[in-house]
Motif scaffolding. Structure first.
Motif, PDB file in Angstrom:
ATOM      1  N   HIS A  67       0.722  -1.223  -0.188  1.00  0.00           N
ATOM      2  CA  HIS A  67      -0.135   0.095   0.096  1.00  0.00           C
ATOM      3  C   HIS A  67       0.902   1.265   0.051  1.00  0.00           C
ATOM      4  O   HIS A  67       0.541   2.231  -0.839  1.00  0.00           O
ATOM      5  CB  HIS A  67      -0.802   0.098   1.006  1.00  0.00           C
ATOM      6  CG  HIS A  67      -2.160   0.985   0.967  1.00  0.00           C
ATOM      7  ND1 HIS A  67      -3.426   0.728   1.267  1.00  0.00           N
ATOM      8  CD2 HIS A  67      -2.066   2.244   0.478  1.00  0.00           C
ATOM      9  CE1 HIS A  67      -4.360   1.635   1.247  1.00  0.00           C
ATOM     10  NE2 HIS A  67      -3.531   2.714   0.572  1.00  0.00           N
ATOM     11  N   THR A  68       1.922   1.271   0.605  1.00  0.00           N
ATOM     12  CA  THR A  68       2.965   2.233   0.616  1.00  0.00           C
ATOM     13  C   THR A  68       3.411   2.628  -0.722  1.00  0.00           C
ATOM     14  O   THR A  68       3.324   3.774  -1.206  1.00  0.00           O
ATOM     15  CB  THR A  68       4.146   2.246   1.409  1.00  0.00           C
ATOM     16  OG1 THR A  68       3.720   1.859   3.050  1.00  0.00           O
ATOM     17  CG2 THR A  68       4.878   3.299   1.626  1.00  0.00           C
ATOM     18  N   LEU A  69       3.883   1.822  -1.303  1.00  0.00           N
ATOM     19  CA  LEU A  69       4.237   1.723  -2.836  1.00  0.00           C
ATOM     20  C   LEU A  69       3.206   2.191  -3.914  1.00  0.00           C
ATOM     21  O   LEU A  69       3.491   3.152  -4.577  1.00  0.00           O
ATOM     22  CB  LEU A  69       4.749   0.335  -3.374  1.00  0.00           C
ATOM     23  CG  LEU A  69       6.117  -0.161  -2.792  1.00  0.00           C
ATOM     24  CD1 LEU A  69       6.373  -1.538  -3.212  1.00  0.00           C
ATOM     25  CD2 LEU A  69       7.202   0.840  -2.979  1.00  0.00           C
ATOM     26  N   VAL A  70       1.748   1.907  -3.559  1.00  0.00           N
ATOM     27  CA  VAL A  70       0.786   2.423  -4.281  1.00  0.00           C
ATOM     28  C   VAL A  70       0.587   3.749  -4.135  1.00  0.00           C
ATOM     29  O   VAL A  70       0.536   4.570  -5.130  1.00  0.00           O
ATOM     30  CB  VAL A  70      -0.443   1.509  -4.027  1.00  0.00           C
ATOM     31  CG1 VAL A  70      -1.709   2.312  -4.559  1.00  0.00           C
ATOM     32  CG2 VAL A  70      -0.330  -0.016  -4.320  1.00  0.00           C
ATOM     33  N   ASP A  71       0.557   4.351  -2.904  1.00  0.00           N
ATOM     34  CA  ASP A  71       0.514   5.524  -2.491  1.00  0.00           C
ATOM     35  C   ASP A  71       1.702   6.401  -3.024  1.00  0.00           C
ATOM     36  O   ASP A  71       1.303   7.445  -3.429  1.00  0.00           O
ATOM     37  CB  ASP A  71       0.151   5.790  -1.019  1.00  0.00           C
ATOM     38  CG  ASP A  71      -1.129   5.488  -0.475  1.00  0.00           C
ATOM     39  OD1 ASP A  71      -1.936   5.029  -1.467  1.00  0.00           O
ATOM     40  OD2 ASP A  71      -1.336   5.751   0.786  1.00  0.00           O
TER      41      ASP A  71
END
Length: 185
Positions: A67-71
């Protein structure tokens, strides 16, 4: 000692693959929704399956990193929702010992357990964790938060229930059932 290192390496690889799949699906397969800043996602199905197979530690970190990479790919991280993804992975990971998927034994009981855990995980992540952290971290308005959380929780539970169940059953069917093996003469 060697067995512990193998498990550790397996977990690290699972975290990396789980986070990468979460990122690709979250970044490129997100379906727009009528609720602002919220999408319909299938990456939680993959996260759920990884958590069921490898446990809560892998589920938590794969959700957090993915999720960090998506954001980050969209601009900046939204920590409340990143943490909620990690909490979802953690919660469903606790079902690992209850769902025997290694010998092709996915039946009605296991599918029911998987879906109870994933629905509870989504309800806690999107109905409690994300909105609460949005208030504490970002001082967001309540009406917006609960609309986003409710939509995310419901849509993620539906997509995880359908896609995740199919993937889990498919995975279990690839596993060898020891009772079906016969010794050759």
């Amino acid at each position: 000692m060697e067995r512990k290192n193998q498990l550790s390496i397996k977990s690290i690889v699972a975290i990396g693959i789980g986070a990468a799949l979460f990122f690709v699906l979250g970044r490129f397969v997100a379906i727009p929704s009528p609720v602002p800043n919220t999408t319909i996602n299938i990456q939680y199905a993959i996260l759920a399956v990884f958590a069921v197979i490898y446990g809560p530690f892998v589920g938590c970190l794969a959700g957090f990193i993915g999720h960090t990479l998506v954001d980050l790919s969209w601009g900046s991280p939204w920590w409340s929702w990143i943490i909620a993804s990690a909490v979802f992975g953690l919660i469903i990971g606790f079902s690992k010992r209850m769902i025997d998927k290694r010998e092709g034994k996915i039946g009605k009981r296991e599918i029911l357990l998987f879906n109870v855990f994933q629905v509870v995980g989504h309800a806690i992540a999107w109905g409690l964790v994300a909105p609460t952290l949005d208030i504490l971290i970002y001082n967001e308005p309540l009406s917006k938060l609960y609309a986003q959380g409710a939509f995310a929780g419901i849509s993620n539970a539906i997509s995880t229930g359908i896609v995740g169940t199919l993937i889990l059953v498919g995975y279990a069917n690839t596993r060898t059932n020891a009772r079906n093996l016969q010794k050759e003469d």
